[in-house]
Design a protein around this motif. Sequence first.
Motif, PDB file in Angstrom:
ATOM      1  N   PHE A 266       0.829  -1.203   0.000  1.00  0.00           N
ATOM      2  CA  PHE A 266       0.000   0.000   0.000  1.00  0.00           C
ATOM      3  C   PHE A 266       0.869   1.260   0.000  1.00  0.00           C
ATOM      4  O   PHE A 266       0.532   2.262  -0.637  1.00  0.00           O
ATOM      5  N   MET A 267       2.002   1.198   0.708  1.00  0.00           N
ATOM      6  CA  MET A 267       2.853   2.373   0.844  1.00  0.00           C
ATOM      7  C   MET A 267       3.662   2.664  -0.412  1.00  0.00           C
ATOM      8  O   MET A 267       3.802   3.815  -0.818  1.00  0.00           O
ATOM      9  N   TYR A 268       4.210   1.620  -1.057  1.00  0.00           N
ATOM     10  CA  TYR A 268       5.235   1.850  -2.068  1.00  0.00           C
ATOM     11  C   TYR A 268       4.842   1.489  -3.492  1.00  0.00           C
ATOM     12  O   TYR A 268       5.408   2.034  -4.435  1.00  0.00           O
ATOM     13  N   MET A 269       3.911   0.565  -3.673  1.00  0.00           N
ATOM     14  CA  MET A 269       3.571   0.153  -5.035  1.00  0.00           C
ATOM     15  C   MET A 269       2.479   1.050  -5.606  1.00  0.00           C
ATOM     16  O   MET A 269       1.377   0.619  -5.928  1.00  0.00           O
ATOM     17  N   ARG A 270       2.833   2.348  -5.752  1.00  0.00           N
ATOM     18  CA  ARG A 270       1.907   3.310  -6.340  1.00  0.00           C
ATOM     19  C   ARG A 270       2.648   4.128  -7.388  1.00  0.00           C
ATOM     20  O   ARG A 270       3.864   4.276  -7.317  1.00  0.00           O
ATOM     21  N   PRO A 271       1.926   4.708  -8.343  1.00  0.00           N
ATOM     22  CA  PRO A 271       2.595   5.319  -9.484  1.00  0.00           C
ATOM     23  C   PRO A 271       3.367   6.590  -9.186  1.00  0.00           C
ATOM     24  O   PRO A 271       4.267   6.939  -9.917  1.00  0.00           O
ATOM     25  N   SER A 272       3.057   7.320  -8.123  1.00  0.00           N
ATOM     26  CA  SER A 272       3.731   8.595  -7.888  1.00  0.00           C
ATOM     27  C   SER A 272       3.789   8.903  -6.408  1.00  0.00           C
ATOM     28  O   SER A 272       2.942   8.493  -5.629  1.00  0.00           O
ATOM     29  N   VAL A 273       4.825   9.674  -6.031  1.00  0.00           N
ATOM     30  CA  VAL A 273       4.988  10.046  -4.629  1.00  0.00           C
ATOM     31  C   VAL A 273       3.994  11.120  -4.211  1.00  0.00           C
ATOM     32  O   VAL A 273       3.873  11.433  -3.031  1.00  0.00           O
ATOM     33  N   GLN A 274       3.281  11.698  -5.156  1.00  0.00           N
ATOM     34  CA  GLN A 274       2.387  12.802  -4.820  1.00  0.00           C
ATOM     35  C   GLN A 274       1.200  12.348  -3.973  1.00  0.00           C
ATOM     36  O   GLN A 274       0.500  13.154  -3.377  1.00  0.00           O
ATOM     37  N   TYR A 275       0.974  11.032  -3.910  1.00  0.00           N
ATOM     38  CA  TYR A 275      -0.176  10.534  -3.172  1.00  0.00           C
ATOM     39  C   TYR A 275       0.108  10.334  -1.691  1.00  0.00           C
ATOM     40  O   TYR A 275      -0.755   9.876  -0.966  1.00  0.00           O
ATOM     41  N   PHE A 276       1.350  10.625  -1.252  1.00  0.00           N
ATOM     42  CA  PHE A 276       1.665  10.442   0.158  1.00  0.00           C
ATOM     43  C   PHE A 276       0.821  11.414   0.990  1.00  0.00           C
ATOM     44  O   PHE A 276       0.786  12.603   0.741  1.00  0.00           O
ATOM     45  N   SER A 277       0.126  10.894   2.008  1.00  0.00           N
ATOM     46  CA  SER A 277      -0.819  11.697   2.770  1.00  0.00           C
ATOM     47  C   SER A 277      -0.790  11.289   4.224  1.00  0.00           C
ATOM     48  O   SER A 277       0.014  10.466   4.660  1.00  0.00           O
ATOM     49  N   GLU A 278      -1.706  11.901   5.009  1.00  0.00           N
ATOM     50  CA  GLU A 278      -1.801  11.574   6.427  1.00  0.00           C
ATOM     51  C   GLU A 278      -2.184  10.115   6.637  1.00  0.00           C
ATOM     52  O   GLU A 278      -1.798   9.499   7.631  1.00  0.00           O
ATOM     53  N   GLN A 279      -2.948   9.571   5.713  1.00  0.00           N
ATOM     54  CA  GLN A 279      -3.337   8.165   5.822  1.00  0.00           C
ATOM     55  C   GLN A 279      -2.118   7.256   5.786  1.00  0.00           C
ATOM     56  O   GLN A 279      -2.081   6.222   6.455  1.00  0.00           O
ATOM     57  N   ASP A 280      -1.115   7.649   5.000  1.00  0.00           N
ATOM     58  CA  ASP A 280       0.098   6.847   4.912  1.00  0.00           C
ATOM     59  C   ASP A 280       0.852   6.816   6.236  1.00  0.00           C
ATOM     60  O   ASP A 280       1.539   5.837   6.536  1.00  0.00           O
ATOM     61  N   LYS A 281       0.758   7.890   7.016  1.00  0.00           N
ATOM     62  CA  LYS A 281       1.424   7.907   8.317  1.00  0.00           C
ATOM     63  C   LYS A 281       0.858   6.832   9.234  1.00  0.00           C
ATOM     64  O   LYS A 281       1.602   6.162   9.955  1.00  0.00           O
ATOM     65  N   VAL A 282      -0.458   6.674   9.204  1.00  0.00           N
ATOM     66  CA  VAL A 282      -1.104   5.658  10.034  1.00  0.00           C
ATOM     67  C   VAL A 282      -0.645   4.262   9.615  1.00  0.00           C
ATOM     68  O   VAL A 282      -0.331   3.411  10.459  1.00  0.00           O
ATOM     69  N   VAL A 283      -0.573   4.032   8.299  1.00  0.00           N
ATOM     70  CA  VAL A 283      -0.109   2.745   7.797  1.00  0.00           C
ATOM     71  C   VAL A 283       1.348   2.520   8.185  1.00  0.00           C
ATOM     72  O   VAL A 283       1.746   1.416   8.569  1.00  0.00           O
ATOM     73  N   ALA A 284       2.161   3.587   8.105  1.00  0.00           N
ATOM     74  CA  ALA A 284       3.575   3.483   8.464  1.00  0.00           C
ATOM     75  C   ALA A 284       3.750   3.146   9.940  1.00  0.00           C
ATOM     76  O   ALA A 284       4.652   2.391  10.304  1.00  0.00           O
ATOM     77  N   VAL A 285       2.912   3.704  10.801  1.00  0.00           N
ATOM     78  CA  VAL A 285       2.961   3.378  12.229  1.00  0.00           C
ATOM     79  C   VAL A 285       2.719   1.896  12.441  1.00  0.00           C
ATOM     80  O   VAL A 285       3.385   1.240  13.253  1.00  0.00           O
ATOM     81  N   PHE A 286       1.806   1.338  11.659  1.00  0.00           N
ATOM     82  CA  PHE A 286       1.459  -0.074  11.831  1.00  0.00           C
ATOM     83  C   PHE A 286       2.639  -0.978  11.514  1.00  0.00           C
ATOM     84  O   PHE A 286       2.966  -1.889  12.276  1.00  0.00           O
ATOM     85  N   TYR A 287       3.342  -0.720  10.384  1.00  0.00           N
ATOM     86  CA  TYR A 287       4.396  -1.671  10.017  1.00  0.00           C
ATOM     87  C   TYR A 287       5.758  -1.324  10.615  1.00  0.00           C
ATOM     88  O   TYR A 287       6.680  -2.147  10.570  1.00  0.00           O
ATOM     89  N   THR A 288       5.926  -0.120  11.176  1.00  0.00           N
ATOM     90  CA  THR A 288       7.195   0.197  11.831  1.00  0.00           C
ATOM     91  C   THR A 288       7.163  -0.001  13.337  1.00  0.00           C
ATOM     92  O   THR A 288       8.215  -0.230  13.954  1.00  0.00           O
ATOM     93  N   VAL A 289       5.988   0.075  13.947  1.00  0.00           N
ATOM     94  CA  VAL A 289       5.886   0.007  15.410  1.00  0.00           C
ATOM     95  C   VAL A 289       5.083  -1.202  15.869  1.00  0.00           C
ATOM     96  O   VAL A 289       5.501  -1.929  16.782  1.00  0.00           O
ATOM     97  N   VAL A 290       3.938  -1.439  15.232  1.00  0.00           N
ATOM     98  CA  VAL A 290       3.021  -2.481  15.708  1.00  0.00           C
ATOM     99  C   VAL A 290       3.458  -3.871  15.258  1.00  0.00           C
ATOM    100  O   VAL A 290       3.545  -4.807  16.071  1.00  0.00           O
ATOM    101  N   ILE A 291       3.745  -4.049  13.964  1.00  0.00           N
ATOM    102  CA  ILE A 291       4.091  -5.367  13.432  1.00  0.00           C
ATOM    103  C   ILE A 291       5.322  -5.976  14.101  1.00  0.00           C
ATOM    104  O   ILE A 291       5.317  -7.167  14.445  1.00  0.00           O
ATOM    105  N   PRO A 292       6.420  -5.212  14.325  1.00  0.00           N
ATOM    106  CA  PRO A 292       7.575  -5.815  14.999  1.00  0.00           C
ATOM    107  C   PRO A 292       7.261  -6.331  16.405  1.00  0.00           C
ATOM    108  O   PRO A 292       7.931  -7.245  16.888  1.00  0.00           O
ATOM    109  N   ALA A 293       6.247  -5.756  17.059  1.00  0.00           N
ATOM    110  CA  ALA A 293       5.846  -6.245  18.382  1.00  0.00           C
ATOM    111  C   ALA A 293       4.919  -7.443  18.277  1.00  0.00           C
ATOM    112  O   ALA A 293       4.911  -8.313  19.155  1.00  0.00           O
ATOM    113  N   LEU A 294       4.124  -7.507  17.189  1.00  0.00           N
ATOM    114  CA  LEU A 294       3.161  -8.597  17.034  1.00  0.00           C
ATOM    115  C   LEU A 294       3.788  -9.883  16.501  1.00  0.00           C
ATOM    116  O   LEU A 294       3.365 -10.980  16.856  1.00  0.00           O
ATOM    117  N   ASN A 295       4.809  -9.752  15.636  1.00  0.00           N
ATOM    118  CA  ASN A 295       5.393 -10.938  15.006  1.00  0.00           C
ATOM    119  C   ASN A 295       5.866 -11.997  16.002  1.00  0.00           C
ATOM    120  O   ASN A 295       5.518 -13.174  15.860  1.00  0.00           O
TER     121      ASN A 295
END
Length: 320
Positions: A266-295
């Motif tokens: 969801f974060m990286y396989m998109r056609p342009s960087v212009q779509y980076f938004s606040e929603q991406d921050k929430v997704v980034a929190v999940f895979y940088t903070v939450v997933i390493p604790a859940l694995n």
Amino acid sequence: MSALNGTRPSYFVLSGLTDDPKLQILLFVLFLIFYMVTLLANIGIMITIRGDPKLHTPMYFFINNLSFLDLCYSTIITPKTLDTFLSVTKNISFVECIMQMYLFGASVSLECFLLGIMAYDRFVAICNPLFCVAVSRPLLYYRIMTASVCRLLISSCYTVAILTSVLNASYAFQLSFCGPVKMQHFYCDYPPLLKLACSDTYANELVLLSSVALVSGISVVTIMTSYGYIIHIVLGIKSTEGRCKIFYTCSSHLTVVIMFYGTILFMYMRPSVQYFSEQDKVVAVFYTVVIPALNPLIYSWRNKDLQTAVKKIMRRRCIC
């Protein structure tokens, strides 16, 4: 707050997740809790696997490396994020930014490859002809997944991941910045960095998408092919107990794969960087903070061998 025309800034300003001081304190506490869980859980799994000879098998060798990677890329991001919650300036130097981006990119690429290798490991174990005939004698599996083969697979993953990350970092050093240096993110990542550049970013975007496609493509094809064969084996088993055994073996890995790739793609396989938004921050929190604790919790939740090994270690320490 702005760089000279067409030059490299000495620092960037991270926007963080919020400007509300009270919410920043709350997020600081939550991030700190998740980071402590990540440290304790992953280090605990690594110590357990190394301390119990029964767990010195290919599957636990890869789980040990997965715990190490989760520990690494959480440490690359979370401590700096905790600092920005309490800091007024929220500055990060240009070199520190590129290094954070490089280390994080290498760690994520390594995890992609590792998840693919773990799927292949399950394929070799389950699709072994001896698995259905004599579960207690999986000789072919141990002949294929030898210690030298496992080390070769891991070293190959490290080499490719480091090279792709170095390539992206080298292209980032060639960017020019002539406007605001405030980055709309809570850590240095490629898409928000490219949004700040005033030079042409087409080559950077092409290299980024190509490297992501290469890394995720190899991993996804390996995972899908391995599980395709596994599903074929499952459909051919008439015993309900046999099907449950295979599902039990793969459930933890599948859960981790779905969580990881769902956020990364969801974060990286998109056609342009212009779509980076606040929603991406929430997704980034999940895979940088939450997933390493859940694995580590996912892998130890239904793993009887790992739970037994942890109990043994706890008993030894209590006796000592």
